[in-house]
Design an enzyme around this catalytic site. Structure first.
Site, PDB file in Angstrom:
ATOM      1  N   GLY A 373       0.833  -1.201   0.000  1.00 39.93           N
ATOM      2  CA  GLY A 373       0.000   0.000   0.000  1.00 39.93           C
ATOM      3  C   GLY A 373       0.861   1.242   0.000  1.00 39.93           C
ATOM      4  O   GLY A 373       0.581   2.219  -0.692  1.00 39.93           O
ATOM      5  N   ALA A 374       1.924   1.203   0.789  1.00 38.46           N
ATOM      6  CA  ALA A 374       2.859   2.323   0.885  1.00 38.46           C
ATOM      7  C   ALA A 374       4.123   1.809   1.552  1.00 38.46           C
ATOM      8  O   ALA A 374       4.136   0.716   2.118  1.00 38.46           O
ATOM      9  CB  ALA A 374       2.258   3.473   1.683  1.00 38.46           C
ATOM     10  N   MET A 375       5.191   2.606   1.486  1.00 40.93           N
ATOM     11  CA  MET A 375       6.466   2.215   2.089  1.00 40.93           C
ATOM     12  C   MET A 375       7.121   3.428   2.706  1.00 40.93           C
ATOM     13  O   MET A 375       7.258   4.468   2.069  1.00 40.93           O
ATOM     14  CB  MET A 375       7.379   1.577   1.034  1.00 40.93           C
ATOM     15  CG  MET A 375       8.745   1.171   1.578  1.00 40.93           C
ATOM     16  SD  MET A 375       8.636  -0.048   2.903  1.00 40.93           S
ATOM     17  CE  MET A 375      10.104   0.360   3.849  1.00 40.93           C
ATOM     18  N   GLU A 376       7.581   3.255   3.953  1.00 39.19           N
ATOM     19  CA  GLU A 376       8.035   4.372   4.785  1.00 39.19           C
ATOM     20  C   GLU A 376       9.473   4.802   4.536  1.00 39.19           C
ATOM     21  O   GLU A 376      10.165   5.244   5.469  1.00 39.19           O
ATOM     22  CB  GLU A 376       7.879   3.997   6.268  1.00 39.19           C
ATOM     23  CG  GLU A 376       8.764   2.847   6.766  1.00 39.19           C
ATOM     24  CD  GLU A 376       8.151   1.471   6.698  1.00 39.19           C
ATOM     25  OE1 GLU A 376       8.615   0.567   7.408  1.00 39.19           O
ATOM     26  OE2 GLU A 376       7.192   1.292   5.918  1.00 39.19           O
ATOM     27  N   ASN A 377       9.964   4.726   3.306  1.00 41.22           N
ATOM     28  CA  ASN A 377      11.325   5.177   3.019  1.00 41.22           C
ATOM     29  C   ASN A 377      11.549   6.540   3.656  1.00 41.22           C
ATOM     30  O   ASN A 377      10.745   7.456   3.496  1.00 41.22           O
ATOM     31  CB  ASN A 377      11.539   5.280   1.507  1.00 41.22           C
ATOM     32  CG  ASN A 377      11.034   4.070   0.765  1.00 41.22           C
ATOM     33  OD1 ASN A 377      11.459   2.954   1.003  1.00 41.22           O
ATOM     34  ND2 ASN A 377      10.082   4.283  -0.135  1.00 41.22           N
ATOM     35  N   HIS A 409       0.141   6.201   9.127  1.00 41.43           N
ATOM     36  CA  HIS A 409       0.931   4.980   9.349  1.00 41.43           C
ATOM     37  C   HIS A 409       2.385   5.209   8.930  1.00 41.43           C
ATOM     38  O   HIS A 409       3.321   4.911   9.684  1.00 41.43           O
ATOM     39  CB  HIS A 409       0.309   3.835   8.551  1.00 41.43           C
ATOM     40  CG  HIS A 409       0.984   2.511   8.715  1.00 41.43           C
ATOM     41  ND1 HIS A 409       0.414   1.466   9.402  1.00 41.43           N
ATOM     42  CD2 HIS A 409       2.184   2.047   8.272  1.00 41.43           C
ATOM     43  CE1 HIS A 409       1.226   0.423   9.370  1.00 41.43           C
ATOM     44  NE2 HIS A 409       2.314   0.753   8.685  1.00 41.43           N
ATOM     45  N   GLU A 410       2.567   5.758   7.730  1.00 39.87           N
ATOM     46  CA  GLU A 410       3.931   5.938   7.223  1.00 39.87           C
ATOM     47  C   GLU A 410       4.686   7.020   7.984  1.00 39.87           C
ATOM     48  O   GLU A 410       5.885   6.880   8.255  1.00 39.87           O
ATOM     49  CB  GLU A 410       3.898   6.253   5.728  1.00 39.87           C
ATOM     50  CG  GLU A 410       3.151   5.238   4.873  1.00 39.87           C
ATOM     51  CD  GLU A 410       3.584   3.804   5.107  1.00 39.87           C
ATOM     52  OE1 GLU A 410       2.730   2.912   5.060  1.00 39.87           O
ATOM     53  OE2 GLU A 410       4.784   3.555   5.374  1.00 39.87           O
ATOM     54  N   HIS A 413       6.137   5.811  11.181  1.00 34.69           N
ATOM     55  CA  HIS A 413       7.384   5.060  10.998  1.00 34.69           C
ATOM     56  C   HIS A 413       8.624   5.961  10.936  1.00 34.69           C
ATOM     57  O   HIS A 413       9.734   5.474  11.118  1.00 34.69           O
ATOM     58  CB  HIS A 413       7.329   4.263   9.690  1.00 34.69           C
ATOM     59  CG  HIS A 413       6.666   2.931   9.798  1.00 34.69           C
ATOM     60  ND1 HIS A 413       6.964   2.016  10.783  1.00 34.69           N
ATOM     61  CD2 HIS A 413       5.733   2.335   8.999  1.00 34.69           C
ATOM     62  CE1 HIS A 413       6.242   0.917  10.593  1.00 34.69           C
ATOM     63  NE2 HIS A 413       5.490   1.089   9.526  1.00 34.69           N
ATOM     64  N   GLU A 432       5.500  -2.710  12.737  1.00 29.27           N
ATOM     65  CA  GLU A 432       4.249  -2.581  11.986  1.00 29.27           C
ATOM     66  C   GLU A 432       3.031  -2.540  12.905  1.00 29.27           C
ATOM     67  O   GLU A 432       2.045  -1.865  12.595  1.00 29.27           O
ATOM     68  CB  GLU A 432       4.119  -3.731  10.981  1.00 29.27           C
ATOM     69  CG  GLU A 432       5.183  -3.713   9.891  1.00 29.27           C
ATOM     70  CD  GLU A 432       5.156  -2.441   9.039  1.00 29.27           C
ATOM     71  OE1 GLU A 432       4.202  -1.643   9.159  1.00 29.27           O
ATOM     72  OE2 GLU A 432       6.092  -2.246   8.244  1.00 29.27           O
TER      73      GLU A 432
END
Length: 991
Positions: A373-377, A409-410, A413, A432
């Site tokens: 869904g998404a990525m917390e880079n 959420h991201e 992180h 998570e």
């Protein structure tokens, strides 16, 4: 990353050499004459090596995929490589402790056009990594996967040098690739010296494939022109596909990133852009963008992207916030909602963590192809378009909520996961689970009128109960030595890590109080900033906060929480309101299932119990043993007791029969006396206790009788979620018709309520929950055959077909599309498919893609299944979920199952053993299984594909077998009672 779910070559001459100077902040590149001569030689060899790559790639593809002349589909199994047992370091999946990276200097050049000779998209790169020797060793292992290396001046695949003057580096004697464990192996003629710093330089080429992992390409069409984005997804173990690196979360380092890209494109990475200069390489005029050195961080959080996107931006307290997307999406204002909400959510977390955001910018980018869904880079968060872009004309209320919660959420992180990172993947649940809990707090800050914090009960607590009640579940925290291979790591990205993690942390925050919880959290982040931790480090800091505030607990935080973290499952707490006895027992959906996983606590938990008596909230109790008696929990007369107030405890509750009767009476006569969140809990507990044979199934069904007068969303949604099980079990049997009649009678008043509220469907309900409930009312009314509803949705859809103007409100589109396509035929399906292919708004495309699976025409469903194998028809990121949509249709279920079985080796090869979506696929196509024949097929499927494997879906296969066994028993024991109950309930008068 939120749940959803991830799915070789000589270098061309990157025509300027790299010589890294320590502390250069990315500016230490210069071309020396000697190296320039070498590069001319290397450049001449580049084309030959790329052609070689093509040959190798084609051979591998041919081995993995053979085409049957009859159906045009892949039929063969991919080759399976089993490493010979060995004690050599390169045959182990974990890096030795001998080396620690400090700093990388990395230059990458992705090609956004296909090579005319090889037909491949590639990227080339150069990397220098500086590392410290912690233990004397004559071996350097560095992760590398699907990269091919240029042979350098020393005849090896890498150059080794010492950082300090006066120190002579050993000579590399052999260099090779270890493909199974994914290493570049460098053997030296003597030891590296403990305490000294060294550098390894490599030059490499990789394929910019469309496999959604590592450095990959995403394609889309704009104004009839095909465009390519080079983007990344590193988590958990794919940074090694982009460049050679020490690819473990504890191996933190700083990074200087430079990207070479075409004029007219923009380059992004974790750091701020320092400068973009014009360069000439291979006779091409190009740009080179150099980025500011990153903070100390893990490789899985790296990101680099080249696109021709546009952006909008704002600044909050010196932090630059930018939203990037396709140019038409930005021009249409689809990034505005995300931009407006990012700042407030970021400020909320700064306050929550008592820690300033540690970076100068926060970029967020929407990608056409993205598996999760998404990525917390860190500093460059990647999203699916549906998770970031909002258009009021196309996006529903649920689309808007998803954007708010995923952004929260991201951003959560950025501190919890990025600033302080898990030491190893066995503690993924803390990363998570924490973000999955506080995303509701962040979204509440962005949209305080939504009451979104309550929705964790539906979205996470009740969702994960279904998985954690299986004997094949697993504890939150695994042993470090049990999680080694990439596929084992990917398997951890499941509902247990996300939703159970969120649920138990919410429970912890509740019994500690939020003040104590955040105090411990803040000191934890301060101590481990830019470092790594294990979950018990958080317990230590929470205990410090408990001690400082004098909070009264029955045991230490460590002892309480380990009962929830180190053993799988959860208890059912049984309250006898006549005696005051309260007991606990491990709750299993199938009480006859064989639990083989040992528990360090004998499947007992330290349980916090919040409760109310006849509407009055009582003080908290703790159940620390198997059974205890609390006089305060006795009731008499008409009084009733309800435990697990607001469903903050991660457990189910059962009562004596008399208290159940009193609770049912309250629901019938004055349901608002029970909180809506607990009305949802009562039904969910009752239905699942019945499935586990703890209470009669008719008791659970009795909890639904009051729904004829219920108008709140959460109880209705909980009922529908549980009745979905009855649909799955009975939509192929005689029970189905009677169940339809009953539910149509129950939902009709709700349907009429919203018809009146909305002025005959001419406006939208004001409340967030009411908007959801209106959708469910229409959906269930149409599903159960209410003619007024079916005529309504078909007329809306027909008007769209006739006028080519879509006036259906975005909230209602999913259910209208599905019901209209189900009632229609080929004409309706083809119209929806055309609109799907034309859709430029991702949320609209998603609604249509799901609705296309609703048709009742088997041949259309079979054609749709075939489309999932063709990325030009269905994007790779959407293939597995499309199959699950089809399997959710009773007509499509057997078609989807046959399709998956016949094509498993191809599906597995295409989407990779590390894909997060395999567990969803396997669970999705088997969830209706309830016969001995289906159980036999499932077991055969497991046996037939043992060599191919199931990757991150391995556990899901066992869970599906267990669930099927339980379903068979449940139907045998309940079918007649359920049939008779629905028959009798239909004879009762309505309102």
């Amino acid at each position: 990353m939120p749940p959803m779910a991830t799915y070789t070559c000589a270098p061309s001459a990157v025509a300027c050499s790299v010589s890294v100077q320590a502390g250069s902040m990315g500016k230490g590149f210069y071309v020396s004459k000697a190296v320039g001569i070498v590069l001319v030689i290397v450049g001449a060899a580049a084309l030959a090596t790329i052609i070689a790559l093509s040959v190798v790639y084609s051979q591998e593809k041919a081995k993995n995929t053979q085409v049957s002349p009859t159906d045009g589909g892949p039929t063969s199994k991919p080759p399976v490589t089993t490493p010979t047992p060995s004690n050599e370091p390169w045959d182990k999946y974990r890096l030795p402790k001998s080396l620690m990276p400090h700093y990388y200097n990395l230059t990458l050049w992705p090609r956004l056009t296909e090579d005319p000779n090889t037909k491949l998209y590639i990227f080339t790169g150069e990397s220098t990594v500086e590392f410290e020797c912690l233990e004397d060793t004559n071996l350097i292992l560095i992760h590398s996967n699907r990269l091919n290396y240029t042979t350098l001046t020393n005849g090896q695949l890498a150059l080794l040098s010492a950082v300090s003057s006066g120190v002579e580096a050993p000579t590399i004697t052999t260099s090779r690739l270890q493909t199974v464990t994914q290493y570049l192996v460098l053997q030296l003629d003597r030891n590296l010296v403990k305490g000294q710093l060294y550098r390894v330089y490599t030059k490499f080429t990789g394929e910019l494939a469309d496999d959604l992992g590592g450095f990959y390409r995403s394609e889309y069409e704009e104004d009839g022109v095909r465009k390519v984005v080079a983007t990344t997804q590193m988590q958990p173990t794919d940074a090694r596909k982009a460049f050679p690196c020490f690819d473990e979360p504890a191996m933190k380092a700083t990074f200087d990133i430079s990207l070479i890209h075409d004029p007219g494109t923009v380059a992004l990475s974790n750091g701020r852009e320092l400068e973009t200069t014009n360069i000439n390489m291979e006779g091409k005029n190009l740009h080179k963008t150099v980025f500011e050195r990153t903070e100390k961080m893990s490789t899985y959080l790296l990101a680099f992207i080249v696109s021709d996107y546009d952006f909008i931006n704002s600044t909050i307290d010196d932090v630059l916030i930018r939203i990037y997307a396709r140019k038409p999406a930005i021009a249409a204002g689809q990034g505005a909602y995300a931009l407006n909400k990012t700042g407030p959510i970021l400020k909320f977390f700064e306050k929550y963590y008592n820690s300033s955001y540690p970076l100068p910018k926060s970029d967020q980018i929407a990608l056409p192809d993205f598996n999760a869904g998404a990525m917390e880079n860190w500093g460059l968060i990647t999203y699916r378009e549906t998770a970031l872009l909002y258009d009021e004309a196309f996006s529903s209320n649920s689309n808007k909520e998803r954007i708010a919660t995923i952004i929260a959420h991201e951003l959560a992180h950025m501190w919890f996961g990025n600033l302080v990172t898990l030491r190893w993947w066995n503690d993924l649940w803390l990363n998570e689970g924490f973000a999955s809990y506080v995303e509701y707090l962040g979204a509440h800050e962005a949209e305080p009128d939504w009451n979104v914090k309550e929705l964790i009960v539906l979205g996470d607590v009740q969702r994960v109960f279904a998985v954690d009640a299986l004997a094949s579940s697993h504890p939150l925290s695994s042993k470090e030595e049990d999680i080694q291979k990439p596929a084992q790591i990917s398997e951890l990205f499941d509902a247990i890590s996300y939703s159970k993690g969120a649920s138990v942390l919410r429970m912890l925050s509740d019994f500690l109080t939020e003040e104590v919880f955040t105090k411990g959290l803040q000191t934890y982040l301060a101590e481990f900033a830019f470092g790594n931790a294990v979950y018990t480090d958080l317990w230590k800091h929470l205990q410090m906060a408990v001690d400082a505030t004098g909070t009264d607990l029955p045991a230490s935080v460590h002892d309480i929480m380990n009962t929830w973290v180190l053993q799988m499952g959860f208890p059912v707490v049984t309250v006898n309101t006549q005696s005051g006895e309260v007991s606990q027992q491990h709750f299993l959906l199938d009480p006859d299932s064989n639990v083989t996983t040992e528990s360090p606590f004998g499947y007992q938990w330290i349980v916090p119990i919040r409760w109310m008596k006849s509407g009055m909230v009582q003080s908290q109790k703790w159940l620390e043993v198997k059974s205890n008696t609390f006089a305060e929990m006795k009731v008499s007369g008409e009084d009733w007791l309800l435990a697990n107030l607001n469903t903050v405890g991660y457990y189910r509750v059962n009562y004596d029969a008399a208290n159940w009767d009193r609770l049912l009476k309250v629901l019938r006569t004055n349901h608002s006396a029970i909180l809506r969140i607990n009305r949802a809990q009562l039904m969910d507990d009752a239905f699942n206790l019945a499935r586990a044979k703890v209470i009669p199934t008719v008791l659970a069904l009795n909890t639904t009788k009051y729904l004829i007068s219920e108008r709140d969303y959460m109880p209705w949604k909980s009922a529908l979620n549980n009745l979905d099980f009855f649909y799955l079990m009975f939509d192929r049997s005689e029970v189905y018709g009677y169940m339809q009649d009953y539910l149509r009678k129950q939902v009709t008043p709700l349907f009429q309520y919203y018809k009146t509220m909305t002025g005959n469907w001419s406006k939208v309900p004001e409340g967030h929950m009411d908007q959801y409930n209106q959708v469910d009312a229409i959906s269930l009314a149409c599903r159960t055959g209410l003619k007024e509803c079916q005529d309504l949705v078909q007329s809306w859809f027909k008007q769209w077909m006739d006028t080519d103007t879509n006036t259906i409100h975005p909230n209602l589109r999913s259910t209208v599309y599905c019901n209209a396509i189900a009632a229609g035929g080929t004409v309706e399906w083809n119209f929806a498919w055309k609109k799907f292919k034309e859709a430029s708004i991702a949320t609209e495309a998603e609604k249509l893609r799901a609705a296309l699976a609703c048709t009742t025409q088997p041949w259309l469903l079979n054609r749709y299944l075939e489309y999932t194998l063709e990325p030009t028809m269905i994007r790779k990121q959407d293939a597995t979920s499309t199959i699950v949509y089809i399997a959710s249709n009773v007509i499509g279920q057997s078609l989807a199952w046959d399709f998956v079985r016949a094509r498993w080796s191809y599906i597995f090869t295409q989407y990779g053993g590390g894909s997060f979506s395999f567990s969803n696929l396997i669970n999705g196509v088997t969830k209706r299984f309830a016969s001995e024949f289906e159980l036999q097929q499932l077991r055969q499927f497991k046996a037939d594909n043992a060599e191919v494997g199931f990757g991150s879906g391995t556990l899901a296969v066992d869970q599906s077998i267990e669930r099927t066994v339980a379903n068979i028993k449940w139907i045998a024991e309940n079918r007649d009672n359920v049939l008779n109950w629905f028959k009798d309930a239909n004879k009762e008068p309505g309102l």
